[in-house]
Scaffold this motif. Structure first.
Motif, short mmCIF file in Angstrom:
data_model
loop_
_atom_site.label_atom_id
_atom_site.label_comp_id
_atom_site.label_asym_id
_atom_site.label_seq_id
_atom_site.Cartn_x
_atom_site.Cartn_y
_atom_site.Cartn_z
N ASP A 67 4.24 4.65 9.17
CA ASP A 67 4.44 3.25 9.09
C ASP A 67 4.79 2.93 7.77
OD1 ASP A 67 4.80 0.64 9.83
OD2 ASP A 67 2.64 0.07 9.82
N THR A 68 5.66 3.84 7.41
CA THR A 68 6.21 3.85 5.73
C THR A 68 6.71 2.44 5.43
OG1 THR A 68 6.73 6.06 5.96
CG2 THR A 68 7.82 4.95 4.17
N ARG A 73 6.28 -2.47 2.00
CA ARG A 73 6.17 -3.68 1.99
C ARG A 73 5.08 -4.30 1.22
NH1 ARG A 73 4.31 -8.32 3.86
NH2 ARG A 73 2.80 -7.27 5.03
N LYS A 74 3.85 -3.92 1.58
CA LYS A 74 2.44 -4.18 0.90
C LYS A 74 2.44 -4.02 -0.25
CE LYS A 74 -0.37 -4.25 5.52
NZ LYS A 74 -1.54 -3.66 5.89
N GLU A 77 4.76 -5.98 -2.10
CA GLU A 77 4.01 -7.32 -2.47
C GLU A 77 3.00 -7.27 -3.54
OE1 GLU A 77 1.19 -9.61 0.28
OE2 GLU A 77 3.10 -9.37 1.19
N TYR A 78 2.23 -6.35 -3.60
CA TYR A 78 1.44 -6.14 -4.63
C TYR A 78 1.83 -6.31 -6.10
CZ TYR A 78 -3.16 -5.43 -2.13
OH TYR A 78 -4.22 -5.41 -1.41
N CYS A 79 3.11 -5.29 -6.03
CA CYS A 79 3.75 -5.12 -7.33
C CYS A 79 4.33 -6.64 -7.86
CB CYS A 79 4.79 -4.23 -7.46
SG CYS A 79 4.26 -2.43 -7.24
N THR A 80 4.90 -7.53 -6.89
CA THR A 80 5.64 -8.87 -7.09
C THR A 80 4.33 -9.78 -7.70
OG1 THR A 80 7.13 -8.39 -5.70
CG2 THR A 80 6.67 -10.65 -6.33
N LYS A 81 3.12 -9.61 -7.10
CA LYS A 81 2.05 -10.40 -7.54
C LYS A 81 1.50 -9.92 -8.80
CE LYS A 81 -0.06 -11.61 -2.92
NZ LYS A 81 -1.33 -11.39 -2.15
N CYS A 82 1.58 -8.81 -9.09
CA CYS A 82 1.27 -8.35 -10.55
C CYS A 82 2.09 -8.77 -11.67
CB CYS A 82 1.09 -6.86 -10.40
SG CYS A 82 0.88 -6.09 -12.04
N ASP A 83 3.28 -8.72 -11.32
CA ASP A 83 4.34 -9.03 -12.24
C ASP A 83 4.55 -10.56 -12.42
OD1 ASP A 83 4.98 -6.30 -12.33
OD2 ASP A 83 6.66 -6.42 -11.13
N MET A 98 -6.93 -7.19 -9.18
CA MET A 98 -6.13 -7.17 -8.26
C MET A 98 -5.52 -5.90 -7.96
SD MET A 98 -2.40 -8.87 -8.12
CE MET A 98 -2.96 -10.62 -9.00
N MET A 99 -5.21 -5.04 -8.83
CA MET A 99 -4.62 -3.71 -8.92
C MET A 99 -5.72 -3.00 -8.54
SD MET A 99 -1.78 -3.48 -9.67
CE MET A 99 -1.58 -5.14 -8.74
N ARG A 100 -6.98 -3.06 -8.91
CA ARG A 100 -8.21 -2.11 -8.42
C ARG A 100 -8.27 -2.45 -6.53
NH1 ARG A 100 -10.25 0.49 -12.43
NH2 ARG A 100 -10.99 -0.69 -14.15
N GLN A 101 -8.04 -3.49 -6.21
CA GLN A 101 -7.91 -3.59 -4.86
C GLN A 101 -6.91 -3.01 -4.30
OE1 GLN A 101 -7.92 -8.06 -3.87
NE2 GLN A 101 -7.18 -7.65 -1.84
N ALA A 102 -5.86 -3.22 -4.82
CA ALA A 102 -4.45 -2.60 -4.17
C ALA A 102 -4.80 -1.03 -4.00
CB ALA A 102 -3.18 -2.97 -5.08
N LEU A 103 -5.25 -0.56 -4.95
CA LEU A 103 -5.43 0.92 -5.22
C LEU A 103 -6.56 1.38 -4.09
CD1 LEU A 103 -4.92 1.42 -8.89
CD2 LEU A 103 -3.55 2.78 -7.08
N ALA A 104 -7.40 0.68 -3.77
CA ALA A 104 -8.35 0.84 -2.87
C ALA A 104 -7.66 0.93 -1.42
CB ALA A 104 -9.43 -0.20 -2.69
N GLU A 105 -6.50 0.25 -1.25
CA GLU A 105 -5.91 0.12 -0.18
C GLU A 105 -4.94 1.29 -0.05
OE1 GLU A 105 -3.32 -2.88 2.95
OE2 GLU A 105 -4.32 -3.60 0.85
#
Length: 386
Positions: A67-68, A73-74, A77-83, A98-105
């Motif tokens: 499911d690449t 996409r996700k 989306e994290y990168c866009t929110k971060c920027d 936010m980035m720790r949450q993204a890296l947990a996923e």
């Protein structure tokens, strides 16, 4: 078998600081087998896949990149929110969380790792502590111990170093070198800064310079971009050197040279997003003038800073409506600005915050003047009506 599974295993192992020997012990294989997987000279047997995923707390889909499209996409989306968060000047801890949450996923995703390290760096760089003593009357030295007291620097260094060792993305590696060298400078690791610098090219070896060797229309486009890049990177060293010169007349002339250089390049007065740079330049000029008790000139500089902030505020809605706008002055008429490059932040709010900042000792000289209060009121009225 996904041919990138070896790279995934290596990245996960480095993330968790696990040796090949330890991973081999857990899986009941030899360390040579782990080495083969990571160098893509072999692949784990199917019975090793679930234990690998469980050990690193990731899914088997993650190891195989199933499911690449949805995954990318996700992550994007994290990168866009971060920027966007960074542009809006929100509390940096929110961005770190936010980035720790993204890296947990999405463990070991280098785009997310880089943004976490960048946020950790920003927590340090926002202070820029110097010793109160000045060497030889003019040289400032970073307060190494105070910078080290921000625990985030160690984690940032670890991530930047790992990305330099494992990432194949040149843009990430280049950014890592820049930010890593700044951290090492903050904590007094001069030799490590020099080591990083030795691995970087000179200006004439830069991407911007190399692209100017193209011919035809490309030559004009990239030479214009190179000129703008040089101007943007000239500010800090050019104006910072004024501290060592200590001649008020030379400093005044230097500020005017930089301002007039922008006026020459953007000869039609359409500065677009570069209004930001002129706003900040005029703010610094105002602080310098106030420090030399040239109060009338300082207020004129602040008024110019306000005008450029306002020009930017007017420009951005038009840019977002069109998605892109080309400059029209002869030196920049091949260059296009894009709405995605500016997020949602506003310069007027930044200007107000800076003017209320108590740390600028020179602007403090202006605060009792009615003109200062009038400027603050004008900015607040603008913000409340827009």
């Amino acid at each position: 078998m996904n041919i990138k599974i070896g790279a995934k295993i290596k990245a996960l192992r480095k993330r968790d600081d696990i040796t090949q020997e330890r991973l081999a012990e857990v899986l009941g294989v030899t360390s040579q087998a782990i080495s083969k997987w990571e160098s893509e000279n072999g692949y784990p047997d199917i019975e090793n896949i679930s234990p690998l995923a469980n050990f690193f707390n990731v899914t088997t889909d993650y190891l195989f990149d199933h499911d690449t499209a949805e995954k990318r996409r996700k992550i994007d989306e994290y990168c866009t929110k971060c920027d966007a968060h960074r542009m809006e000047v929100k509390p940096i801890q929110e961005l770190i969380d936010m980035m720790r949450q993204a890296l947990a996923e999405f463990p070991a995703e280098e785009k997310l790792l880089f943004r976490l390290a960048e946020a950790l760096y920003q927590k340090i760089s926002g202070h820029g502590y110097y010793h109160t003593d000045v060497i030889d009357g003019k040289y400032f030295i970073h307060d190494y111990e105070k910078h080290k007291s921000f625990g985030t620097w160690e984690e940032a260094v670890k991530i930047f170093e790992e990305l330099l060792a494992t990432s194949l993305d040149d843009s990430i590696r280049n950014e890592c070198r820049v930010l890593l060298s700044q951290i090492y400078s903050y904590i007094g690791e001069k030799e490590k800064v020099l080591e990083i610098a030795e691995k970087c090219g000179e200006i004439y070896q830069s991407k911007e310079r190399i692209l100017t060797t193209l011919d035809g229309k490309d030559e004009e486009i990239y030479k214009q971009k190179f000129v703008l890049s040089l101007i943007l990177n000239l500010h800090e060293p050019f104006l910072s050197l004024l501290w060592f010169i200590r001649d008020g007349n030379v400093s005044d002339e230097a500020y005017n040279i930089m301002i007039n250089l922008y006026k020459f390049i953007f000869s039609d007065g359409n500065y677009g997003g570069y209004n930001i740079d002129l706003q900040r330049l005029y703010q610094r000029y105002a602080s310098f003038l106030a420090g030399h008790n040239k109060f009338d000139e300082a207020f004129r500089a602040l008024e110019n800073a306000y005008n450029h902030a306002k020009m930017f505020e007017i420009y951005i809605p038009e840019l977002r409506e069109k998605s892109e706008i080309k400059f029209t002055a002869p030196y920049v008429n091949t260059i296009t600005e894009y709405s995605k490059d500016y997020g949602t932040f506003t310069q007027m709010a930044d200007l107000l915050r800076d003017l209320k900042d108590e740390e600028d000792i020179f602007l403090k000289k202006l605060r009792d003047d009615p003109r200062y209060t009038a400027l603050i009121n004008k900015i607040e009225a603008y913000l409340s009506s827009n």
